[in-house]
Design a protein around this motif. Structure first.
Motif, mmCIF file in Angstrom:
data_model
loop_
_atom_site.group_PDB
_atom_site.id
_atom_site.type_symbol
_atom_site.label_atom_id
_atom_site.label_comp_id
_atom_site.label_asym_id
_atom_site.label_seq_id
_atom_site.Cartn_x
_atom_site.Cartn_y
_atom_site.Cartn_z
ATOM 1 N N ALA A 1 -6.696 23.589 12.115
ATOM 2 C CA ALA A 1 -6.544 23.350 13.024
ATOM 3 C C ALA A 1 -6.453 23.092 14.370
ATOM 4 C CB ALA A 1 -4.765 23.887 12.544
ATOM 5 N N SER A 2 -6.244 22.739 15.640
ATOM 6 C CA SER A 2 -6.959 23.226 16.480
ATOM 7 C C SER A 2 -7.253 25.020 16.762
ATOM 8 C CB SER A 2 -6.222 22.234 18.142
ATOM 9 O OG SER A 2 -4.827 23.305 18.539
ATOM 10 N N ASP A 3 -7.929 25.349 17.833
ATOM 11 C CA ASP A 3 -8.254 26.504 17.941
ATOM 12 C C ASP A 3 -6.902 27.121 18.942
ATOM 13 O OD1 ASP A 3 -10.661 26.873 17.400
ATOM 14 O OD2 ASP A 3 -11.255 26.757 18.571
ATOM 15 N N ASP A 4 -6.326 25.960 19.688
ATOM 16 C CA ASP A 4 -4.566 26.918 20.480
ATOM 17 C C ASP A 4 -3.820 26.586 19.713
ATOM 18 O OD1 ASP A 4 -6.356 26.687 23.053
ATOM 19 O OD2 ASP A 4 -5.915 23.982 23.421
ATOM 20 N N LYS A 5 -3.493 26.201 18.346
ATOM 21 C CA LYS A 5 -2.658 26.071 17.489
ATOM 22 C C LYS A 5 -2.164 27.383 16.652
ATOM 23 C CE LYS A 5 -1.073 21.259 16.364
ATOM 24 N NZ LYS A 5 -0.683 19.789 15.453
ATOM 25 N N ILE A 6 -3.429 27.524 16.111
ATOM 26 C CA ILE A 6 -4.049 28.761 15.802
ATOM 27 C C ILE A 6 -3.476 29.964 16.425
ATOM 28 C CG2 ILE A 6 -5.531 30.361 14.340
ATOM 29 C CD1 ILE A 6 -7.504 27.657 12.959
ATOM 30 N N GLN A 7 -3.962 30.283 17.653
ATOM 31 C CA GLN A 7 -3.997 30.906 18.394
ATOM 32 C C GLN A 7 -2.429 31.578 18.407
ATOM 33 O OE1 GLN A 7 -6.505 31.217 21.623
ATOM 34 N NE2 GLN A 7 -5.168 32.738 23.198
ATOM 35 N N ALA A 8 -1.864 30.771 18.702
ATOM 36 C CA ALA A 8 -1.007 30.642 19.384
ATOM 37 C C ALA A 8 0.073 31.104 18.071
ATOM 38 C CB ALA A 8 -0.128 29.006 19.306
ATOM 39 N N LYS A 9 -0.050 31.542 16.681
ATOM 40 C CA LYS A 9 0.587 31.392 15.674
ATOM 41 C C LYS A 9 0.119 33.147 15.450
ATOM 42 C CE LYS A 9 3.700 28.391 14.412
ATOM 43 N NZ LYS A 9 4.713 28.226 14.910
ATOM 44 N N VAL A 10 -0.883 33.238 15.721
ATOM 45 C CA VAL A 10 -1.963 34.675 15.259
ATOM 46 C C VAL A 10 -0.799 35.630 16.605
ATOM 47 C CG1 VAL A 10 -3.800 35.888 15.909
ATOM 48 C CG2 VAL A 10 -3.840 34.077 14.637
ATOM 49 N N ASP A 11 -1.127 34.937 17.906
ATOM 50 C CA ASP A 11 -0.809 35.804 19.506
ATOM 51 C C ASP A 11 0.941 36.119 18.793
ATOM 52 O OD1 ASP A 11 -2.715 36.147 20.126
ATOM 53 O OD2 ASP A 11 -2.082 34.184 21.352
ATOM 54 N N GLY A 12 1.534 35.768 18.446
ATOM 55 C CA GLY A 12 3.184 35.375 17.858
ATOM 56 C C GLY A 12 3.264 36.332 16.585
ATOM 57 N N LEU A 13 2.314 37.123 16.068
ATOM 58 C CA LEU A 13 2.328 38.045 15.490
ATOM 59 C C LEU A 13 1.730 39.626 15.271
ATOM 60 C CD1 LEU A 13 2.960 39.185 11.830
ATOM 61 C CD2 LEU A 13 0.202 38.130 11.835
ATOM 62 N N LEU A 14 0.754 39.756 15.956
ATOM 63 C CA LEU A 14 0.566 41.313 16.357
ATOM 64 C C LEU A 14 0.772 41.522 17.878
ATOM 65 C CD1 LEU A 14 -3.804 40.178 15.544
ATOM 66 C CD2 LEU A 14 -1.433 41.290 14.112
ATOM 67 N N ASP A 15 0.801 42.904 18.075
ATOM 68 C CA ASP A 15 1.677 43.166 19.015
ATOM 69 C C ASP A 15 0.037 43.686 19.946
ATOM 70 O OD1 ASP A 15 2.315 44.559 21.307
ATOM 71 O OD2 ASP A 15 4.012 45.542 20.230
ATOM 72 N N TYR A 16 -0.531 43.218 20.354
ATOM 73 C CA TYR A 16 -1.798 43.149 21.290
ATOM 74 C C TYR A 16 -1.306 44.537 22.619
ATOM 75 C CZ TYR A 16 -3.306 38.649 19.528
ATOM 76 O OH TYR A 16 -3.814 37.954 18.536
#
Length: 209
Positions: free
Chosen positions: A57-72
Motif C-alpha cells: 500500500a502507499s506510504d501515506d496509508k501505512i503511515q496513518a495506521k502506524v501513527d494510530g498505534l504508536l504514542d510518539y
C-alpha cells in the motif's frame, strides 16, 4: 532468548547502537476480559499495518495506521527523562527532536514488520498493570543472518483519549523507551540536544528515510 540477542533486537528497533537497560514494572493482575481489551486493540491495528505492508500500500496509508498505534509523544518525553525533564533537554528544538524521533520509531517498526512478514505473529496474552497500563505479549519469527529466530516482544499499552496506543516496546525485559533514554542521556551530557538531533539525522539517513 538470551540477553545478548534481546539487546541486538532492541538496538535494531531504536536504530541506535548501545546497551539497553532492564525495564521493570508491576504487571501482575489477571487478564482483562472486556471487549475493548488492549490485546484485541493491538491485534486489530497491528494486523491492519501488516496487511497494508503485504499489499504494498502507499506510504501515506501505512503511515496513518502506524501513527494510530504508536504514542510518539509519550516515547519522546520518556526518551529525554520524562515530561518534567523534556523541555530542559531539548529547549527550543523540542518539535524538531520529536519529529525526527517519530520518523525513526515509525521506520524501524515497519522494518520489523517487513523482516517478519512471512510469519504470523503469535499473540500470547495480556497482563494488567498500574494506572491503566497493559502489557501485550507476542512472539514473532524473524530472519537474521540467514537464520530464523523467535523473538518475544511485549507492547506496553495505555489509552489516550479513549483509544489504545503503544507507549513502549520491550524485548526480553529490554525497554525501547529506556534504551533511548540511556543513549540520549549520554549524548546530551557530551553534546547537548544538537548531538542528539545529529544522531537521529544520521540514523534516518542510513535508513533512507
Amino acid at each position: 532468548m538470551n540477553r545478548l540477542r534481546a539487546r541486538v533486537f532492541t538496538a535494531f528497533l531504536t536504530g541506535l547502537v548501545g546497551a539497553g537497560l532492564t525495564f521493570t514494572t508491576l504487571l501482575s493482575a489477571p487478564l482483562a476480559q472486556a471487549e475493548d481489551s488492549a490485546i484485541e486493540a493491538f491485534k486489530a491495528k497491528h494486523e491492519t499495518v501488516v496487511k497494508l505492508v503485504k499489499e504494498r500500500a502507499s506510504d501515506d496509508k501505512i503511515q496513518a495506521k502506524v501513527d494510530g498505534l504508536l504514542d510518539y509523544d509519550w516515547l519522546a518525553k520518556a526518551a529525554l527523562g520524562g515530561p518534567d525533564n523534556f523541555s530542559k533537554v531539548c529547549g527550543e528544538r523540542c518539535d524538531e527532536f520529536e519529529e525526527l524521533l517519530t520518523k525513526l520509531i515509525r521506520e524501524n517498526y515497519l522494518r520489523m514488520i517487513r523482516k517478519a512478514e512471512k510469519h504470523p505473529v503469535e499473540y500470547v496474552g495480556q497482563v494488567a498493570g498500574r494506572n491503566g497500563l497493559y502489557k501485550v505479549t507476542t512472539r514473532v519469527k524473524i530472519q537474521k543472518n540467514g537464520r530464523e529466530q523467535t523473538v518475544t516482544v511485549d507492547y506496553v499499552m495505555h489509552k489516550v483519549d479513549g483509544t489504545w496506543h503503544v507507549r513502549d516496546i520491550i524485548t526480553d525485559d529490554v525497554s525501547l523507551a529506556r534504551t533511548y533514554q540511556y543513549e540520549f542521556n549520554k549524548i546530551a551530557k557530551a553534546e547537548g540536544i544538537g548531538g542528539i538531533i545529529s544522531k537521529l539525522e544520521e540514523k534516518l539517513a542510513k535508513l533512507g528515510a
